[in-house]
Design a protein around this motif. Sequence first.
Motif, PDB file in Angstrom:
ATOM      1  N   GLY A 231       0.820  -1.206   0.000  1.00 54.36           N
ATOM      2  CA  GLY A 231       0.000   0.000   0.000  1.00 54.36           C
ATOM      3  C   GLY A 231       0.852   1.253   0.000  1.00 54.36           C
ATOM      4  N   LEU A 232       1.931   1.230   0.797  1.00 57.57           N
ATOM      5  CA  LEU A 232       2.822   2.388   0.855  1.00 57.57           C
ATOM      6  C   LEU A 232       3.506   2.601  -0.494  1.00 57.57           C
ATOM      7  CD1 LEU A 232       4.544   2.001   4.319  1.00 57.57           C
ATOM      8  CD2 LEU A 232       2.936   3.775   3.582  1.00 57.57           C
ATOM      9  N   GLY A 233       3.918   1.501  -1.092  1.00 55.38           N
ATOM     10  CA  GLY A 233       4.656   1.581  -2.354  1.00 55.38           C
ATOM     11  C   GLY A 233       3.804   2.124  -3.482  1.00 55.38           C
ATOM     12  N   ARG A 234       2.491   2.066  -3.302  1.00 63.84           N
ATOM     13  CA  ARG A 234       1.578   2.521  -4.334  1.00 63.84           C
ATOM     14  C   ARG A 234       1.819   3.992  -4.688  1.00 63.84           C
ATOM     15  NH1 ARG A 234      -4.843   2.145  -3.462  1.00 63.84           N
ATOM     16  NH2 ARG A 234      -5.402   2.815  -5.557  1.00 63.84           N
ATOM     17  N   ASN A 235       2.200   4.780  -3.674  1.00 66.07           N
ATOM     18  CA  ASN A 235       2.392   6.211  -3.916  1.00 66.07           C
ATOM     19  C   ASN A 235       3.589   6.497  -4.812  1.00 66.07           C
ATOM     20  OD1 ASN A 235       0.233   6.694  -2.163  1.00 66.07           O
ATOM     21  ND2 ASN A 235       1.604   6.501  -0.404  1.00 66.07           N
ATOM     22  N   VAL A 236       4.527   5.550  -4.834  1.00 63.68           N
ATOM     23  CA  VAL A 236       5.714   5.769  -5.672  1.00 63.68           C
ATOM     24  C   VAL A 236       5.768   4.732  -6.795  1.00 63.68           C
ATOM     25  CG1 VAL A 236       7.066   6.889  -3.880  1.00 63.68           C
ATOM     26  CG2 VAL A 236       7.072   4.402  -4.028  1.00 63.68           C
ATOM     27  N   LEU A 237       4.580   4.219  -7.153  1.00 61.52           N
ATOM     28  CA  LEU A 237       4.502   3.085  -8.067  1.00 61.52           C
ATOM     29  C   LEU A 237       5.147   3.390  -9.430  1.00 61.52           C
ATOM     30  CD1 LEU A 237       3.273   0.237  -8.278  1.00 61.52           C
ATOM     31  CD2 LEU A 237       1.281   1.280  -9.338  1.00 61.52           C
ATOM     32  N   ARG A 238       4.928   4.610  -9.933  1.00 62.58           N
ATOM     33  CA  ARG A 238       5.374   4.909 -11.290  1.00 62.58           C
ATOM     34  C   ARG A 238       6.882   4.821 -11.433  1.00 62.58           C
ATOM     35  NH1 ARG A 238       1.981   7.066 -14.916  1.00 62.58           N
ATOM     36  NH2 ARG A 238      -0.170   6.903 -14.220  1.00 62.58           N
ATOM     37  N   THR A 239       7.593   5.161 -10.385  1.00 68.40           N
ATOM     38  CA  THR A 239       9.048   5.151 -10.502  1.00 68.40           C
ATOM     39  C   THR A 239       9.692   4.043  -9.676  1.00 68.40           C
ATOM     40  OG1 THR A 239       8.950   6.902  -8.856  1.00 68.40           O
ATOM     41  CG2 THR A 239       9.379   7.565 -11.130  1.00 68.40           C
ATOM     42  N   GLU A 240       9.392   4.018  -8.382  1.00 71.37           N
ATOM     43  CA  GLU A 240      10.027   2.995  -7.537  1.00 71.37           C
ATOM     44  C   GLU A 240       9.064   1.831  -7.305  1.00 71.37           C
ATOM     45  OE1 GLU A 240      10.392   6.273  -6.686  1.00 71.37           O
ATOM     46  OE2 GLU A 240      12.487   6.427  -7.259  1.00 71.37           O
ATOM     47  N   TRP A 241       8.745   1.121  -8.396  1.00 73.87           N
ATOM     48  CA  TRP A 241       7.744   0.058  -8.293  1.00 73.87           C
ATOM     49  C   TRP A 241       8.199  -1.109  -7.434  1.00 73.87           C
ATOM     50  CZ3 TRP A 241       9.990  -4.204 -10.267  1.00 73.87           C
ATOM     51  CH2 TRP A 241      10.988  -4.016 -11.236  1.00 73.87           C
ATOM     52  N   TYR A 242       9.549  -1.200  -7.190  1.00 73.52           N
ATOM     53  CA  TYR A 242      10.034  -2.364  -6.430  1.00 73.52           C
ATOM     54  C   TYR A 242       9.486  -2.375  -5.009  1.00 73.52           C
ATOM     55  CZ  TYR A 242      13.144   0.921  -4.125  1.00 73.52           C
ATOM     56  OH  TYR A 242      13.634   1.972  -3.408  1.00 73.52           O
ATOM     57  N   VAL A 243       9.127  -1.209  -4.457  1.00 69.97           N
ATOM     58  CA  VAL A 243       8.606  -1.172  -3.080  1.00 69.97           C
ATOM     59  C   VAL A 243       7.339  -2.023  -2.973  1.00 69.97           C
ATOM     60  CG1 VAL A 243       7.802   0.323  -1.220  1.00 69.97           C
ATOM     61  CG2 VAL A 243       9.565   1.139  -2.806  1.00 69.97           C
ATOM     62  N   SER A 244       6.481  -1.953  -3.990  1.00 64.23           N
ATOM     63  CA  SER A 244       5.274  -2.786  -3.989  1.00 64.23           C
ATOM     64  C   SER A 244       5.564  -4.196  -4.486  1.00 64.23           C
ATOM     65  CB  SER A 244       4.205  -2.172  -4.898  1.00 64.23           C
ATOM     66  OG  SER A 244       3.685  -1.014  -4.324  1.00 64.23           O
ATOM     67  N   ALA A 245       6.474  -4.280  -5.442  1.00 64.60           N
ATOM     68  CA  ALA A 245       6.689  -5.578  -6.102  1.00 64.60           C
ATOM     69  C   ALA A 245       7.225  -6.628  -5.125  1.00 64.60           C
ATOM     70  CB  ALA A 245       7.644  -5.403  -7.279  1.00 64.60           C
ATOM     71  N   ILE A 246       8.223  -6.230  -4.307  1.00 65.16           N
ATOM     72  CA  ILE A 246       8.901  -7.230  -3.468  1.00 65.16           C
ATOM     73  C   ILE A 246       7.965  -7.904  -2.452  1.00 65.16           C
ATOM     74  CG2 ILE A 246      10.699  -7.508  -1.718  1.00 65.16           C
ATOM     75  CD1 ILE A 246      12.271  -5.367  -3.359  1.00 65.16           C
ATOM     76  N   PRO A 247       7.203  -7.142  -1.658  1.00 66.78           N
ATOM     77  CA  PRO A 247       6.313  -7.835  -0.718  1.00 66.78           C
ATOM     78  C   PRO A 247       5.264  -8.676  -1.425  1.00 66.78           C
ATOM     79  CG  PRO A 247       5.922  -5.461  -0.684  1.00 66.78           C
ATOM     80  CD  PRO A 247       7.165  -5.678  -1.479  1.00 66.78           C
ATOM     81  N   GLY A 248       4.865  -8.256  -2.632  1.00 62.35           N
ATOM     82  CA  GLY A 248       3.889  -9.046  -3.383  1.00 62.35           C
ATOM     83  C   GLY A 248       4.423 -10.426  -3.712  1.00 62.35           C
ATOM     84  N   VAL A 249       5.710 -10.461  -4.101  1.00 63.17           N
ATOM     85  CA  VAL A 249       6.325 -11.756  -4.390  1.00 63.17           C
ATOM     86  C   VAL A 249       6.345 -12.619  -3.132  1.00 63.17           C
ATOM     87  CG1 VAL A 249       8.456 -12.894  -5.090  1.00 63.17           C
ATOM     88  CG2 VAL A 249       7.694 -10.846  -6.285  1.00 63.17           C
ATOM     89  N   ALA A 250       6.608 -11.974  -1.978  1.00 63.30           N
ATOM     90  CA  ALA A 250       6.624 -12.727  -0.719  1.00 63.30           C
ATOM     91  C   ALA A 250       5.258 -13.354  -0.453  1.00 63.30           C
ATOM     92  CB  ALA A 250       7.016 -11.809   0.439  1.00 63.30           C
ATOM     93  N   ILE A 251       4.186 -12.567  -0.656  1.00 65.48           N
ATOM     94  CA  ILE A 251       2.837 -13.117  -0.438  1.00 65.48           C
ATOM     95  C   ILE A 251       2.595 -14.264  -1.410  1.00 65.48           C
ATOM     96  CG2 ILE A 251       0.368 -12.619  -0.514  1.00 65.48           C
ATOM     97  CD1 ILE A 251       1.004  -9.730   0.132  1.00 65.48           C
ATOM     98  N   LEU A 252       2.927 -14.030  -2.691  1.00 67.09           N
ATOM     99  CA  LEU A 252       2.693 -15.027  -3.724  1.00 67.09           C
ATOM    100  C   LEU A 252       3.361 -16.350  -3.359  1.00 67.09           C
ATOM    101  CD1 LEU A 252       2.970 -14.169  -7.495  1.00 67.09           C
ATOM    102  CD2 LEU A 252       3.407 -16.452  -6.638  1.00 67.09           C
ATOM    103  N   LEU A 253       4.637 -16.262  -2.957  1.00 68.45           N
ATOM    104  CA  LEU A 253       5.360 -17.495  -2.639  1.00 68.45           C
ATOM    105  C   LEU A 253       4.744 -18.202  -1.436  1.00 68.45           C
ATOM    106  CD1 LEU A 253       9.085 -16.526  -3.294  1.00 68.45           C
ATOM    107  CD2 LEU A 253       7.649 -18.138  -4.557  1.00 68.45           C
ATOM    108  N   THR A 254       4.361 -17.409  -0.424  1.00 68.45           N
ATOM    109  CA  THR A 254       3.766 -18.032   0.765  1.00 68.45           C
ATOM    110  C   THR A 254       2.476 -18.761   0.422  1.00 68.45           C
ATOM    111  OG1 THR A 254       4.667 -16.193   2.025  1.00 68.45           O
ATOM    112  CG2 THR A 254       3.058 -17.589   3.141  1.00 68.45           C
ATOM    113  N   ILE A 255       1.593 -18.072  -0.333  1.00 65.25           N
ATOM    114  CA  ILE A 255       0.327 -18.707  -0.717  1.00 65.25           C
ATOM    115  C   ILE A 255       0.596 -19.947  -1.560  1.00 65.25           C
ATOM    116  CG2 ILE A 255      -1.891 -18.360  -1.885  1.00 65.25           C
ATOM    117  CD1 ILE A 255      -1.640 -16.506   0.374  1.00 65.25           C
TER     118      ILE A 255
END
Lengths: 277, 325, 529
Positions: A231-255
Amino acid sequence: MRAAKAYLRSPAAVIGTVILLAVLVMGVGADWFYPGDPLGLAGRPLQWPGQNPRFLLGTDSSGRDIAAQIVHGARISLLIGFVATSIAVVIGIAIGSVAGFYGGATDTALMRVTEAFQTLPNFILLLVLVAVFGSTIETVTIAIGIVSWPPVARLTRAEFLSLRTRDFVQACRVQGLSDAHLILREVLPNALPPVIVYASVVMAVAILLESALAFLELSDPNVPSWGNLIGLGRNVLRTEWYVSAIPGVAILLTILGVSLVGQGLNDALNPRLARAR
Amino acid sequence: MKVLTLALRRLAASLPTLLLIIAGMFLLLQLAPGDTVDALMAQMGGGDPALAAELRRFYGLDVGVAAQLGRYLMRLVTLDLGFSAIYGKPVATVILERLPPTILLMASALSFAFFFGLVLGVIAARRVNRWPDTLISTLGLVFYATPSFWFGLMAIVVFSVYLQWFPPGGFSDITQTLTGVAAVLDIARHLVLPTLTLGLIFLAIYLRIMRASMLEVLSLDFVRTARAKGLSETRVVARHVLRNAMLPMVTLIGLQAGTMLGGSVVVESVFALPGLGRLAYESVVQRDLNTLLGIVFVSAILVIVINFLVDILYARLDPRIAAGS
Amino acid sequence: MTARLTVSNLTIRLPRGADRENAIEDVSLTLNAGEILCVVGESGSGKSVTASAAMGLLAPGLSITAGALDLCGEDLRKVTSDQWRAIRGRRIAMVFQEPMTALNPLMTVGAQLEEMWRVHLGLDAAEARQRALAALNEVKLPDPEGALRAYPHELSGGQRQRVMIAMALALEPEVLICDEPTTALDVTTQAQVLALIKDLQVRHGTAVMFITHDFGVVAEIADRVAVMRLGRVVEEGSAQAVLTTPQHDYTKALLRAVPALSAPVPRALSDERVLEVRGLTKTYASRGIFRRRRPVRALDDVSVSVRRGATLAVVGESGSGKSTLARVVVGLLGADGGQVKIGGAPLPAQRRAAARLVQMVFQDPYASLNPRRRVGAQVAQGPIAAGTPAKQAMTEARELFCMVGLDGDAVDRYPHEFSGGQRQRIGIARALAMKPQVLVADEPVSALDVSVQAQVLALLRELQQRLDLSILFITHDLRVAAQLCDEVAVMRNGVVEESGPIGAVFASPRSDYTRSLIAAIPGKALFGT
């Protein structure tokens, strides 16, 4: 024993177990890997991963270490997943077994309640619960458990409905055994395997629900949840997309890990179906 | 005709469920800290108790809980959902404005998930345990494990920011006024990413169910009969297996209507779609409990209507239902 | 005579991990034009595998390793899958065992039948419909027009099997394979379907391979017989020769195990009626999710009684109410009216008290034991619940195991370690553990192979003498009833049609229905008195 062997023979189960163990190690050893508050200021904000060797996965827009949040987030996700699933499974089995075993008016009444819960979109109910009871980590966990039990109840009920008329249960009735014996000793052990398998689905959904709540900033802001970070990374999504991307991968792998373990359990516990898979 | 009667009977049976939901949610919301008036006063930056009392009388909050519930239910019969203090409009109006994007989004996500779930499930089952099956099943697992809001964000990064194929959000282009086909195409363009985002997990679920159900049906006696008749494998699958295998999938649509509506809360937030889900989120954040209760009511009705349609569809597919056996 | 289908030295391998290497081994059979060859065997004999091999429909995992299959001079092992499709249905057709599941539930009977002509001959809809109608007429289906429009669930089991036969014979195949086509049917329906198959076979000159486990059926329709055991043909010959002068020991044993339809010598019966059922009524009016079903009278003023130390057989076809009666007598179902008295007192409503008076042996040995608990515990739990100390109950369970012909140490094993017959013995031990006054046996041998059936019946007879058991014996099979029972009650549609000493009922049945039941017993010309 046979089930354990069958479980380990399935590659899906082994991969899933390895992933889940890795997440578990992260969660349990979080304080050892990254001592101190993962939500504390660590360095210059928005450093890309690899830019600074001190921050393996970079920093977020508040200058917090993403790697530390990922590792500590594992603990939160697993804890919420496990506790909420336990709540849902206990409520679901209790309601489903009573409804399925006794049938008739008891069944109708309990199933009306279950239907009501299923008719109401679970995420909207979750929003209402959070709106009413606040969003501390405890209330969020309990709320997720409360919205997740209906499918467990339906499944348990279906198993009970088919098992209670089986000859071996009838034979126990004829032997003069009590309802408690019939439910707990005869029917439940036979009804449990599919419910255990389904618990993996409940756990996956619970983790997803919490991360979605956190993403909407409706979960506990004081814990390092993966969803919060997305959610925090959303504010900087256009440029620093890795902030959102990394935790998403963590959720994906866990699920993914949880689902694979569930599939392995299914293959091991229901050998007849396993062959078709 | 018979089918319709059956479905209508089911519809009538869901009325008590609806009542249970409304009463339960109404009572639950009484536990919420602060009521609409508190939220309103906070928005106005405080005010004197006399004004608060006046407002409470206006919103009907000056009587006991039971009486309030009674009044609320009476008004529901006339589809009066009360007044939204935050939006300054009747709740029914607010919700009605927000309904079309949500329905459109759900319909397109459902069609996407159902169609591709069906096709991929059939392919996987026909090539069971060979590479197409392994590939499709793995994809299904990954899709299932992908958080929808995250997928939405990543889709925005790739398709809106870098490739600039699709708009990153909104329901239509507000910088220009389009009409006719152009307007429809504009909305369609805006809905592509949300549809994929919402539909992804359902695609995964449907393809898994379809594959399992195909395998199950393929092992049944009547398929052996069909093969013994000398039918080609394609004809066996198309004429005998497919329709039987679709039944569990159709059931699932009804069961998951609520989940899908819940999912649209998140997806609408990601893509800033002015739909029912986003309204739900906003009313939680703004503590607009009247609107929240209205949304609960409308979404329950939506789920019930979807289940009604699914019942009709199922009964059309399966002649045994109409016979009641 | 011309050979239509020749199976020579056929060997089919089972997947690894099965209980034996080959499903069938070195099997040779010849099926000639215009004859019915019965392939007889118990479960696991490989008779159905032989049939599927001839259809080119072997289950996945099975493979032909040696031998030849030949259809009118054509080598079936060299046939490609495309060629197989032209052969199946057109030159070799098949009728399966389960009429309830063999038809697609979502397609009309007409559509499924018409498919034969549309696919194989490319006929148009109207013409295919004409042919379908004619075919249904030929299998003597009532209202063939309506049947074409009907869905399978709207037809009875016997009617569906007629549809299957019509479908199989649609294109006048050279070979018809029938895999236990009458096993799932009631005895009177079975007699009609057998007559139909025989009649059509004669009219069309079809070569029929008829798979069955029932020597009665064999005697009824076979021209020639092949007896299979554990994947091998042990004996082959004309029906007359095999049935009257069997050569192989296995054939002899099988024939001996076929229950004869002769009443046992009447013995002196006690005058005390330990079980008395008076005016029992039970109506099912259960509501479905969608609509109220028509109420069904399962029991309509039923009165029967069992004398102490004697056996009463309740005989009837499916839907006769015999199983409902059993369940009411043991208290699993409540009755709407009437009374069940045991030892002169009404059956107590309380489960624990009733358990001391009446016990039950169930039909399906695979469903009547909890797969997750040790069998000894399942036998002992009844007495333990009734107050017997656990240790004593276990000792008694061991003794009971010995009494029913099992090893006493078997109490520590799980159900899957036992065969069907052994499980049924455990079921009997479980019932006897409660020392009941009345034993209700609900089709206790109908799921068993004929040789195992004979053993279990012998055990029940022996136990009855030793323990002076009073038995209410539910069965659909008059031959089985004749083995064990002193008295018989014939039920139909919830009503007792006729009752009396078994010898009297067999010798001079008073009701038409009883007469038709006796007439329908297959093979009575051979096995009758």
